[in-house]
Design a protein around this motif. Structure first.
Motif, PDB file in Angstrom:
ATOM      1  N   GLY A 123       2.052  24.350   5.611  1.00 59.19           N
ATOM      2  CA  GLY A 123       1.721  23.356   4.593  1.00 59.19           C
ATOM      3  C   GLY A 123       1.881  21.949   5.139  1.00 59.19           C
ATOM      4  O   GLY A 123       1.811  21.706   6.344  1.00 59.19           O
ATOM      5  N   LEU A 124       2.141  21.005   4.232  1.00 55.94           N
ATOM      6  CA  LEU A 124       2.217  19.595   4.606  1.00 55.94           C
ATOM      7  C   LEU A 124       3.642  19.071   4.701  1.00 55.94           C
ATOM      8  O   LEU A 124       3.873  18.027   5.307  1.00 55.94           O
ATOM      9  CB  LEU A 124       1.441  18.748   3.588  1.00 55.94           C
ATOM     10  N   ALA A 125       4.606  19.801   4.127  1.00 49.81           N
ATOM     11  CA  ALA A 125       5.981  19.316   4.158  1.00 49.81           C
ATOM     12  C   ALA A 125       6.956  20.446   3.854  1.00 49.81           C
ATOM     13  O   ALA A 125       6.612  21.427   3.187  1.00 49.81           O
ATOM     14  CB  ALA A 125       6.178  18.182   3.137  1.00 49.81           C
ATOM     15  N   HIS A 126       8.158  20.294   4.376  1.00 50.79           N
ATOM     16  CA  HIS A 126       9.266  21.194   4.070  1.00 50.79           C
ATOM     17  C   HIS A 126      10.475  20.319   3.784  1.00 50.79           C
ATOM     18  O   HIS A 126      10.866  19.501   4.628  1.00 50.79           O
ATOM     19  CB  HIS A 126       9.565  22.133   5.247  1.00 50.79           C
ATOM     20  N   LEU A 127      11.077  20.457   2.610  1.00 52.75           N
ATOM     21  CA  LEU A 127      12.185  19.614   2.195  1.00 52.75           C
ATOM     22  C   LEU A 127      13.475  20.413   2.069  1.00 52.75           C
ATOM     23  O   LEU A 127      13.461  21.562   1.619  1.00 52.75           O
ATOM     24  CB  LEU A 127      11.890  18.947   0.850  1.00 52.75           C
ATOM     25  N   VAL A 128      14.559  19.782   2.469  1.00 53.75           N
ATOM     26  CA  VAL A 128      15.885  20.361   2.287  1.00 53.75           C
ATOM     27  C   VAL A 128      16.468  19.781   1.000  1.00 53.75           C
ATOM     28  O   VAL A 128      16.552  18.562   0.846  1.00 53.75           O
ATOM     29  CB  VAL A 128      16.802  20.055   3.482  1.00 53.75           C
ATOM     30  N   LEU A 129      16.865  20.660   0.095  1.00 53.24           N
ATOM     31  CA  LEU A 129      17.428  20.252  -1.189  1.00 53.24           C
ATOM     32  C   LEU A 129      18.912  20.587  -1.234  1.00 53.24           C
ATOM     33  O   LEU A 129      19.376  21.521  -0.575  1.00 53.24           O
ATOM     34  CB  LEU A 129      16.705  20.952  -2.341  1.00 53.24           C
ATOM     35  N   VAL A 130      19.656  19.821  -2.019  1.00 52.87           N
ATOM     36  CA  VAL A 130      21.096  20.036  -2.174  1.00 52.87           C
ATOM     37  C   VAL A 130      21.448  20.051  -3.659  1.00 52.87           C
ATOM     38  O   VAL A 130      20.647  19.651  -4.510  1.00 52.87           O
ATOM     39  CB  VAL A 130      21.908  18.932  -1.454  1.00 52.87           C
ATOM     40  N   ASP A 131      22.673  20.517  -3.948  1.00 55.26           N
ATOM     41  CA  ASP A 131      23.152  20.467  -5.326  1.00 55.26           C
ATOM     42  C   ASP A 131      23.178  19.017  -5.813  1.00 55.26           C
ATOM     43  O   ASP A 131      23.424  18.096  -5.039  1.00 55.26           O
ATOM     44  CB  ASP A 131      24.562  21.053  -5.417  1.00 55.26           C
ATOM     45  N   ASN A 132      22.936  18.832  -7.087  1.00 56.66           N
ATOM     46  CA  ASN A 132      22.864  17.485  -7.643  1.00 56.66           C
ATOM     47  C   ASN A 132      24.227  16.793  -7.589  1.00 56.66           C
ATOM     48  O   ASN A 132      25.203  17.312  -8.131  1.00 56.66           O
ATOM     49  CB  ASN A 132      22.379  17.525  -9.088  1.00 56.66           C
ATOM     50  N   PRO A 133      24.306  15.626  -6.944  1.00 59.78           N
ATOM     51  CA  PRO A 133      25.571  14.892  -6.924  1.00 59.78           C
ATOM     52  C   PRO A 133      25.851  14.256  -8.284  1.00 59.78           C
ATOM     53  O   PRO A 133      24.961  14.160  -9.137  1.00 59.78           O
ATOM     54  CB  PRO A 133      25.330  13.829  -5.847  1.00 59.78           C
ATOM     55  N   VAL A 134      27.065  13.798  -8.456  1.00 63.10           N
ATOM     56  CA  VAL A 134      27.476  13.210  -9.735  1.00 63.10           C
ATOM     57  C   VAL A 134      26.593  12.032 -10.108  1.00 63.10           C
ATOM     58  O   VAL A 134      26.253  11.844 -11.291  1.00 63.10           O
ATOM     59  CB  VAL A 134      28.957  12.768  -9.658  1.00 63.10           C
ATOM     60  N   HIS A 135      26.174  11.230  -9.106  1.00 62.30           N
ATOM     61  CA  HIS A 135      25.395  10.038  -9.412  1.00 62.30           C
ATOM     62  C   HIS A 135      23.914  10.330  -9.634  1.00 62.30           C
ATOM     63  O   HIS A 135      23.145   9.429  -9.946  1.00 62.30           O
ATOM     64  CB  HIS A 135      25.543   9.003  -8.280  1.00 62.30           C
ATOM     65  N   HIS A 136      23.508  11.610  -9.488  1.00 58.87           N
ATOM     66  CA  HIS A 136      22.098  11.975  -9.697  1.00 58.87           C
ATOM     67  C   HIS A 136      22.038  13.367 -10.337  1.00 58.87           C
ATOM     68  O   HIS A 136      21.538  14.321  -9.740  1.00 58.87           O
ATOM     69  CB  HIS A 136      21.369  11.952  -8.353  1.00 58.87           C
ATOM     70  N   PRO A 137      22.557  13.502 -11.544  1.00 61.10           N
ATOM     71  CA  PRO A 137      22.734  14.829 -12.149  1.00 61.10           C
ATOM     72  C   PRO A 137      21.444  15.557 -12.505  1.00 61.10           C
ATOM     73  O   PRO A 137      21.440  16.790 -12.615  1.00 61.10           O
ATOM     74  CB  PRO A 137      23.559  14.538 -13.407  1.00 61.10           C
ATOM     75  N   SER A 138      20.352  14.838 -12.691  1.00 63.73           N
ATOM     76  CA  SER A 138      19.110  15.495 -13.117  1.00 63.73           C
ATOM     77  C   SER A 138      18.303  16.071 -11.961  1.00 63.73           C
ATOM     78  O   SER A 138      17.380  16.857 -12.170  1.00 63.73           O
ATOM     79  CB  SER A 138      18.244  14.510 -13.911  1.00 63.73           C
ATOM     80  N   GLY A 139      18.621  15.681 -10.725  1.00 61.88           N
ATOM     81  CA  GLY A 139      17.896  16.216  -9.582  1.00 61.88           C
ATOM     82  C   GLY A 139      16.499  15.642  -9.441  1.00 61.88           C
ATOM     83  O   GLY A 139      16.101  14.721 -10.155  1.00 61.88           O
ATOM     84  N   ASP A 140      15.745  16.227  -8.504  1.00 59.23           N
ATOM     85  CA  ASP A 140      14.405  15.723  -8.191  1.00 59.23           C
ATOM     86  C   ASP A 140      13.309  16.766  -8.362  1.00 59.23           C
ATOM     87  O   ASP A 140      12.281  16.509  -8.986  1.00 59.23           O
ATOM     88  CB  ASP A 140      14.365  15.221  -6.736  1.00 59.23           C
ATOM     89  N   PHE A 141      13.519  17.943  -7.775  1.00 61.32           N
ATOM     90  CA  PHE A 141      12.461  18.950  -7.725  1.00 61.32           C
ATOM     91  C   PHE A 141      13.013  20.328  -8.056  1.00 61.32           C
ATOM     92  O   PHE A 141      14.197  20.605  -7.873  1.00 61.32           O
ATOM     93  CB  PHE A 141      11.840  19.005  -6.321  1.00 61.32           C
ATOM     94  N   ARG A 142      12.099  21.201  -8.503  1.00 67.45           N
ATOM     95  CA  ARG A 142      12.446  22.606  -8.689  1.00 67.45           C
ATOM     96  C   ARG A 142      12.094  23.379  -7.414  1.00 67.45           C
ATOM     97  O   ARG A 142      11.138  23.031  -6.723  1.00 67.45           O
ATOM     98  CB  ARG A 142      11.670  23.199  -9.861  1.00 67.45           C
ATOM     99  N   LEU A 143      12.870  24.399  -7.116  1.00 68.23           N
ATOM    100  CA  LEU A 143      12.599  25.267  -5.984  1.00 68.23           C
ATOM    101  C   LEU A 143      12.288  26.651  -6.539  1.00 68.23           C
ATOM    102  O   LEU A 143      13.142  27.304  -7.135  1.00 68.23           O
ATOM    103  CB  LEU A 143      13.816  25.323  -5.047  1.00 68.23           C
ATOM    104  N   VAL A 144      11.031  27.056  -6.365  1.00 72.68           N
ATOM    105  CA  VAL A 144      10.565  28.320  -6.943  1.00 72.68           C
ATOM    106  C   VAL A 144       9.951  29.172  -5.847  1.00 72.68           C
ATOM    107  O   VAL A 144       8.894  28.844  -5.302  1.00 72.68           O
ATOM    108  CB  VAL A 144       9.516  28.062  -8.062  1.00 72.68           C
ATOM    109  N   ASP A 145      10.640  30.266  -5.512  1.00 76.25           N
ATOM    110  CA  ASP A 145      10.140  31.190  -4.488  1.00 76.25           C
ATOM    111  C   ASP A 145       9.795  30.472  -3.187  1.00 76.25           C
ATOM    112  O   ASP A 145       8.749  30.726  -2.573  1.00 76.25           O
ATOM    113  CB  ASP A 145       8.914  31.963  -5.000  1.00 76.25           C
ATOM    114  N   GLY A 146      10.672  29.563  -2.782  1.00 75.81           N
ATOM    115  CA  GLY A 146      10.478  28.877  -1.509  1.00 75.81           C
ATOM    116  C   GLY A 146       9.499  27.727  -1.546  1.00 75.81           C
ATOM    117  O   GLY A 146       9.260  27.086  -0.519  1.00 75.81           O
TER     118      GLY A 146
END
Length: 223
Positions: A123-146
């Motif tokens: 594809g065009l990109a692969h992103l590493v995601l982490v658990d939401n920190p206290v200062h960003h509780p809502s997160g950014d993206f969903r991870l669905v089946d990779g």
């Protein structure tokens, strides 16, 4: 594979430390933050690095030099003014070449194994995601089946870590200037062209004095 360290931020929330020192050169346990990245990338087999900079950027070049003492070759992409993440990467594309490349935010601290990025990109990109920190509780993206997807309703999201692999084709049609990376990623997500992974190790977004102190505490514990 080449790697790019994003180091053009001004670090305004870390003033007065950043009034005379660029944020990537702020020290934790006596070592500049960006040096941890350079050494970790070198250990992971990345021997060609690109670093962009703006605010007090010459200090970064003076400190890291050509990278020889770290076992890497460093090319610099100076910006007269910050170009946002997307614009900064776009400007550096001639230095990065035609193949997919790794990207690491210069203002994070992590023990992510960068060698894991050295694999074929689907594809065009692969992103590493982490658990939401206290200062960003809502997160950014969903991870669905990779695959990554945009936030949707109350579905749980994770936070983008600032670590990724990007294909130059992600920037097709972009023009020089300041622009954000997120809209390009969201467009690619709609096409199913962005994969992702969840990293559960150490990760700190070093954007404030308190989080810089968190890095110090982490290092003091021998992490």
């Amino acid at each position: 594979m080449k790697a790019m360290i994003l180091a053009a931020g001004k670090g305004e929330r870390l003033r007065p430390l950043t009034l005379h020192t660029p944020k990537p050169l702020l020290r934790a346990a006596g070592v500049p933050l960006i040096e941890y990245h350079v050494r970790a990338l070198a250990a992971a087999g990345f021997d060609e690095l690109v670093i962009n900079h703006a605010w007090l950027g010459q200090q970064i070049e003076d400190y890291l030099g050509d990278g020889a003492r770290f076992g890497v070759r460093i090319a610099y992409s100076p910006e007269g003014e910050p170009l946002e993440t997307g614009g900064g990467i776009h400007r550096a594309l001639p230095l990065l070449g035609d193949a997919p490349f790794a990207v690491v935010n210069g203002d994070i601290f992590t023990d992510y194994p960068f060698a894991a990025l050295r694999r074929p990109l689907s594809g065009l990109a692969h992103l590493v995601l982490v658990d939401n920190p206290v200062h960003h509780p809502s997160g950014d993206f969903r991870l669905v089946d990779g695959k990554l997807a945009a936030a949707e309703g109350d579905a749980p999201c994770l936070t983008y870590s600032g670590i990724a692999v990007l294909a130059p084709a992600l920037f097709a049609g972009c023009t020089a200037g300041a622009f954000k990376l997120a809209p390009l990623l969201r467009e690619a997500m709609q096409q199913g062209q962005v994969s992702g992974e969840h990293f559960a190790g150490s990760w700190i977004d070093v954007g404030t004095h308190e989080r810089l102190a968190d890095v110090e505490r982490l290092l003091a514990r021998g992490a």
